[in-house]
Design an enzyme around this catalytic site. Structure first.
Site, PDB file in Angstrom:
ATOM      1  N   THR A 146       0.775  -1.398   0.256  1.00 56.02           N
ATOM      2  CA  THR A 146      -0.187  -0.031  -0.286  1.00 56.02           C
ATOM      3  C   THR A 146       0.539   1.059  -0.243  1.00 56.02           C
ATOM      4  OG1 THR A 146      -0.341  -0.043   2.094  1.00 56.02           O
ATOM      5  CG2 THR A 146      -1.563  -0.741   0.930  1.00 56.02           C
ATOM      6  N   LYS A 169       3.892  -6.841   3.720  1.00 59.34           N
ATOM      7  CA  LYS A 169       3.472  -5.461   3.290  1.00 59.34           C
ATOM      8  C   LYS A 169       3.318  -5.443   4.820  1.00 59.34           C
ATOM      9  CE  LYS A 169       0.546  -3.183   3.932  1.00 59.34           C
ATOM     10  NZ  LYS A 169      -0.866  -2.392   3.964  1.00 59.34           N
ATOM     11  N   THR A 180      -2.009  -1.979   8.618  1.00 61.80           N
ATOM     12  CA  THR A 180      -0.642  -1.884   8.396  1.00 61.80           C
ATOM     13  C   THR A 180      -0.049  -3.463   7.970  1.00 61.80           C
ATOM     14  OG1 THR A 180      -0.435  -2.967  10.828  1.00 61.80           O
ATOM     15  CG2 THR A 180      -1.185  -0.119  10.101  1.00 61.80           C
ATOM     16  N   GLU A 260       7.065   4.758   7.822  1.00 59.69           N
ATOM     17  CA  GLU A 260       6.915   6.263   7.165  1.00 59.69           C
ATOM     18  C   GLU A 260       7.303   7.154   8.208  1.00 59.69           C
ATOM     19  OE1 GLU A 260       2.487   6.141   7.198  1.00 59.69           O
ATOM     20  OE2 GLU A 260       2.736   4.652   5.169  1.00 59.69           O
ATOM     21  N   ASN A 382       0.925  11.265   8.875  1.00 59.95           N
ATOM     22  CA  ASN A 382      -0.311  11.035   9.411  1.00 59.95           C
ATOM     23  C   ASN A 382      -1.478  11.994   9.273  1.00 59.95           C
ATOM     24  OD1 ASN A 382       0.226   7.754   9.687  1.00 59.95           O
ATOM     25  ND2 ASN A 382       2.196   8.302  10.744  1.00 59.95           N
TER      26      ASN A 382
END
Lengths: 387, 387
Positions: A146, A169, A180, A260, A382
């Site tokens: 994703t 992933k 997640t 991230e 986020n």
């Protein structure tokens, strides 16, 4: 070749059209071997997707031939229609493969609270089945991503000669849509389903479950394991546990490295603990602290924030004397006997890897918990994401 | 006039010179009334400062005449020398006031892991005693601040006529040196020490302990209460509980509003719970989520992240059916029966105040937990701070 590295597996990764980016979003892994042992570990979240319920039901007998996964939509918080859609996804896949419906396990990941575009998804299933190949592992590994920036694959050969492959992933545990982490592990060893299940549970407990990037638990997390028996070798529970743990550890560290917005990968090792559970509890208290995580982002070896987090763990969970605490950051002892031990400027915080060792001096057990630093990029990603 | 609003109290706030900024850093509150009842609630952190141990020991008999507090240095993680220094601080204050040493309670706040400059501190004590005054409350409220941008004071008159005053320091729970919260509450009511203690514990449990800005627990947190009996009125445990709770609530919301780097003050009210403990547990799960907190910073009413956090609470802690969950953000129902209930763009997230209501539909109890959003400024402040 990821999940197709072991014998007896075919895979495919195709574009059903669920992702706005137009990237591949449908992965299929099929076990063509003589054995169809399967296991799965799913999220403990009480608010979870229909796919999780479906996987639990279908894997309960220890047997399954296929795992089908879509990205782009988690199909979570979608009610009875979402549950029917997940069942259709599995049933359509089974029909296309000529399998009983109960032989297919399902993973879904992406935004939540939205119904899946089922015509697109089911059409994608037909394409995926048509493209199944013994070289399809890498394509499948791409199709489950994703917000990840790179795919995560692993290939291992056990000392006895059987193989393990895997794909995962997850951009740390930080993915904004909460869906997640998904992982598929394959092996060509023959084994009892109960041994596969026990080995997977043990491996996940010591790897993915110790990756605690932001303490947020997904609605869709699932780790699947399939054993084909295609290489003709038999693996014991102990052997499976060892190799699956190493495979999961490598994939977990791959997620960590792709977290991230992170600038540092942080390993918190708690040693000298009275039990592994005590060590893990102390590690989690430290890795969940935003004050610790922002300090690391600032390249500040702030051991005061670390010992203050250690102190929040109740004595019945982790017995230790605060006056015995020792903290080592990147090889430098910064706190000894609960007191300052060196000038913090002596600690080199510049590498991406940050190793924090906390010695409780209260026993012989240890555990490592991994996290990332808390950065401006984390906040940006986020907060800027649209529901 | 803060802690000197009730009769029978004198206070002072002076500059001992511990703070690099040169701002006032030494506060003294003295009870001159006919009664010397005292209570204190201290941090549960096992790694705590010597001042905490000293306060616990001196308040154990329910009696104390003075509270002395310095900012600029928390005197935490300073070992046996730190403990001797804290004892000297109390003893010097007691001597200057002509009191037994056990009558003085101590608070210290600021950086940790550094010994206090004791000559400066003890000289400051003499200055503070010389400046004691019935109008000294506001000066004391200034002298306990660290990274706060404004002082926090409260003044209340009970229906029966007795008064309560208070001061607090703390920039949310976000203060980078971990010495996050100190508070002194005074009253001129007469009461049993046991009632004062019970009232303070109850008030703190429902106010300061529900302020969960970043889940980090300080080494030095202490809430002190002193009762002088100077107004000649007697307060029951129930009356004390009610008024102290309101005083603590106002001070707690003052801390929240001054939280470092925050753009939103967030109140998470969980209702329809089977017990207050269940409601509180669900509230804390939501307020501790970085994904929820960054979404609020981004003015995103992301109820999916909220229900995913609700789902992490074990069923034995908070029984509920995920299919019954209702979420209301700023007056707008965004999730009902576990499903989307409106277009998120209908929610106005622009006010600083953000009200999240979660109805579990599983009982009649409720609780509110407060937090802040997670912003770039939070990351900046807490990463740029030097140890």
């Amino acid at each position: 070749m990821s999940v197709t590295f072991p014998a007896g597996f075919q895979a495919a990764g195709v574009t059903a059209g669920l992702r706005a980016s137009g990237k591949p979003d449908l992965a299929l892994v099929v076990n063509t071997g003589p054995l169809a042992a399967a296991a799965a570990v799913t999220t403990a979240n009480r608010v979870h997707a229909a796919a999780v319920d479906l996987t639990r039901a279908n894997v309960a007998d220890g047997a399954a031939r296929a795992v089908v996964i879509n990205s782009g939509n988690a199909n979570a918080c979608t009610g009875p229609q979402g549950a029917r859609d997940a069942a259709d996804f599995a049933a359509t896949t089974a029909r296309a493969l000529g399998l009983p419906a109960g032989e297919v396990l399902v993973g879904q990941t992406g935004v939540i609270g939205h119904l899946v575009d089922m015509p697109k998804l089911l059409a994608g299933v037909e394409v995926a089945v048509a493209q199944l190949s013994e070289k399809g592992g890498p394509a499948a590994a791409q199709a489950i991503l994703t917000t990840d920036t790179v795919d995560k694959q692993v290939e291992l050969t056990a000392p006895a000669g059987w193989r393990v492959g895997g794909m995962a992933k997850g951009a740390g545990m930080l993915a904004p849509a909460l869906a997640t982490m998904l992982c598929v592990i394959t092996t060509d060893a023959a084994c009892e389903p109960a041994d596969l299940d026990a080995a997977l549970k043990s491996a996940v407990a010591r790897t993915f479950n110790r990756l605690d990037s932001d303490g947020c638990m997904s609605t869709n997390d699932t780790v699947f394991a399939l054993a084909s028996g295609a290489c003709g070798l038999i693996a014991s529970r102990e052997e499976l546990t060892e190799v699956l743990t190493e495979a999961c550890r490598r994939l977990a560290l791959g997620l960590l490295a792709d977290a991230e917005g992170a600038n540092h990968d942080v390993a918190v090792t708690v040693r000298g603990a009275s039990s592994v559970a005590a060590a893990e509890a102390v590690g989690r208290a430290v890795t969940r602290s935003n004050l610790v995580k922002t300090a690391i982002f600032g390249n500040d070896p702030n051991w005061g924030r670390i010992v203050a987090q250690v102190g929040t763990v109740p004595a019945q969970v982790a017995p230790f004397d605060p006056a015995d605490l020792e903290v080592i950051i990147n090889g430098k002892t910064v706190c000894e006997g609960g007191l300052p031990a060196c000038d913090p400027s002596e600690v080199d915080m510049s590498p991406r890897q940050c190793e924090i060792v906390i010695d409780l001096h209260a026993g012989k057990e240890e555990a490592t918990v991994w996290t990332n630093d808390l950065t401006h990029a984390y906040v940006h990603i986020n907060s800027a994401y649209t529901t």
